[in-house]
Design an enzyme around this catalytic site. Structure first.
Site, mmCIF file in Angstrom:
data_model
loop_
_atom_site.group_PDB
_atom_site.id
_atom_site.type_symbol
_atom_site.label_atom_id
_atom_site.label_comp_id
_atom_site.label_asym_id
_atom_site.label_seq_id
_atom_site.Cartn_x
_atom_site.Cartn_y
_atom_site.Cartn_z
ATOM 1 N N TYR A 1 -14.362 2.550 4.845
ATOM 2 C CA TYR A 1 -13.766 1.341 5.446
ATOM 3 C C TYR A 1 -13.687 1.538 6.966
ATOM 4 O O TYR A 1 -14.128 0.694 7.749
ATOM 5 C CB TYR A 1 -12.386 1.157 4.820
ATOM 6 C CG TYR A 1 -11.576 -0.102 5.113
ATOM 7 C CD1 TYR A 1 -11.282 -0.507 6.410
ATOM 8 C CD2 TYR A 1 -11.024 -0.843 4.073
ATOM 9 C CE1 TYR A 1 -10.485 -1.633 6.657
ATOM 10 C CE2 TYR A 1 -10.233 -1.972 4.298
ATOM 11 C CZ TYR A 1 -9.965 -2.347 5.601
ATOM 12 O OH TYR A 1 -9.174 -3.447 5.838
ATOM 13 N N TRP A 2 -13.136 2.686 7.358
ATOM 14 C CA TRP A 2 -13.032 3.003 8.798
ATOM 15 C C TRP A 2 -14.421 3.047 9.441
ATOM 16 O O TRP A 2 -14.623 2.524 10.542
ATOM 17 C CB TRP A 2 -12.300 4.336 8.986
ATOM 18 C CG TRP A 2 -12.268 4.800 10.416
ATOM 19 C CD1 TRP A 2 -11.362 4.452 11.375
ATOM 20 C CD2 TRP A 2 -13.213 5.662 11.056
ATOM 21 N NE1 TRP A 2 -11.694 5.055 12.571
ATOM 22 C CE2 TRP A 2 -12.814 5.796 12.400
ATOM 23 C CE3 TRP A 2 -14.351 6.345 10.613
ATOM 24 C CZ2 TRP A 2 -13.515 6.585 13.314
ATOM 25 C CZ3 TRP A 2 -15.060 7.123 11.523
ATOM 26 C CH2 TRP A 2 -14.628 7.248 12.861
ATOM 27 N N GLU A 62 0.812 -1.223 0.000
ATOM 28 C CA GLU A 62 0.000 0.000 0.000
ATOM 29 C C GLU A 62 0.845 1.273 0.000
ATOM 30 O O GLU A 62 0.491 2.256 -0.656
ATOM 31 C CB GLU A 62 -0.934 0.023 1.223
ATOM 32 C CG GLU A 62 -2.001 -1.063 1.223
ATOM 33 C CD GLU A 62 -3.091 -0.830 0.175
ATOM 34 O OE1 GLU A 62 -3.117 0.247 -0.444
ATOM 35 O OE2 GLU A 62 -3.907 -1.751 -0.017
ATOM 36 N N ASP A 111 -6.957 8.046 -4.377
ATOM 37 C CA ASP A 111 -6.786 6.665 -4.851
ATOM 38 C C ASP A 111 -8.024 6.168 -5.579
ATOM 39 O O ASP A 111 -8.758 5.365 -5.017
ATOM 40 C CB ASP A 111 -6.445 5.785 -3.638
ATOM 41 C CG ASP A 111 -6.415 4.296 -3.990
ATOM 42 O OD1 ASP A 111 -6.174 3.960 -5.153
ATOM 43 O OD2 ASP A 111 -6.660 3.478 -3.078
#
Ligand code: NAG
Length: 151
Positions: free
Chosen positions: A68-69, A41, A53
């Site tokens: 995601y978090w 990553e 990204d």
């Protein structure tokens, strides 16, 4: 050590192991897995910060996106590390990001595999491709890199 002591020791170790697995309920992944993911990553750069990204920001050495978090935090029942950027780019970025990943993997591991025990490959693909990542060929290239790193 007597064989009885041996049996007791092994029983205690197994009990500790299971208690841990069930109490925390999180996957047990080797350090090498995390080293490989952060290497791919960000070259394990703890001060990479947040990078586009390509259009949404990914943050920290494991390049974790806000959704995601959020998903991991919802599963954990807490705002892991106090906030997405604080967790992934702050003083505790490495261990905080791991906590996010483990909660995300626990949430989506069997969801992705359709109930089968997830493998390291499934988790790597989920990290890259989200809740359905382990079923998508879009994660093939990513898995090839992780697999090569794992050796
Ligand atoms: C990220 O964490 C590492 C230790 O795991 C630390 O050395 C580094 O300073 C942290 N980065 C930031 C930006 O705080």
């Amino acid at each position: 050590m007597s064989s009885m002591q041996g049996v007791l020791l092994i029983t205690a170790l197994l009990a500790g192991c299971f208690a841990n697995r069930f109490a925390l309920g999180l996957p047990d992944l080797p350090d090498k897995f995390f080293r490989c993911i952060c290497k791919i990553e960000s070259n394990c750069n703890p001060s990479i910060g947040c990078v586009n990204d390509p259009v949404t920001l990914s943050c920290g050495p494991y390049q974790i996106k806000e959704a995601y978090w959020q998903d991991a935090s919802e599963f954990a029942g807490e705002h892991i590390g106090g906030g997405w950027k604080t967790c992934t780019t702050g003083a505790d970025n490495m261990s905080c990001s791991k906590k996010v990943m483990l909660n995300y993997f626990q949430r989506y591991g069997r969801y992705c595999t359709g109930g089968r025990e997830p493998t390291i490959e499934d988790y790597a693909r989920i990290h890259n491709g989200g809740p359905h990542g382990c079923r998508h060929s879009s994660t093939d290239g990513y898995w090839a890199k992780v697999s090569r790193c794992l050796g």
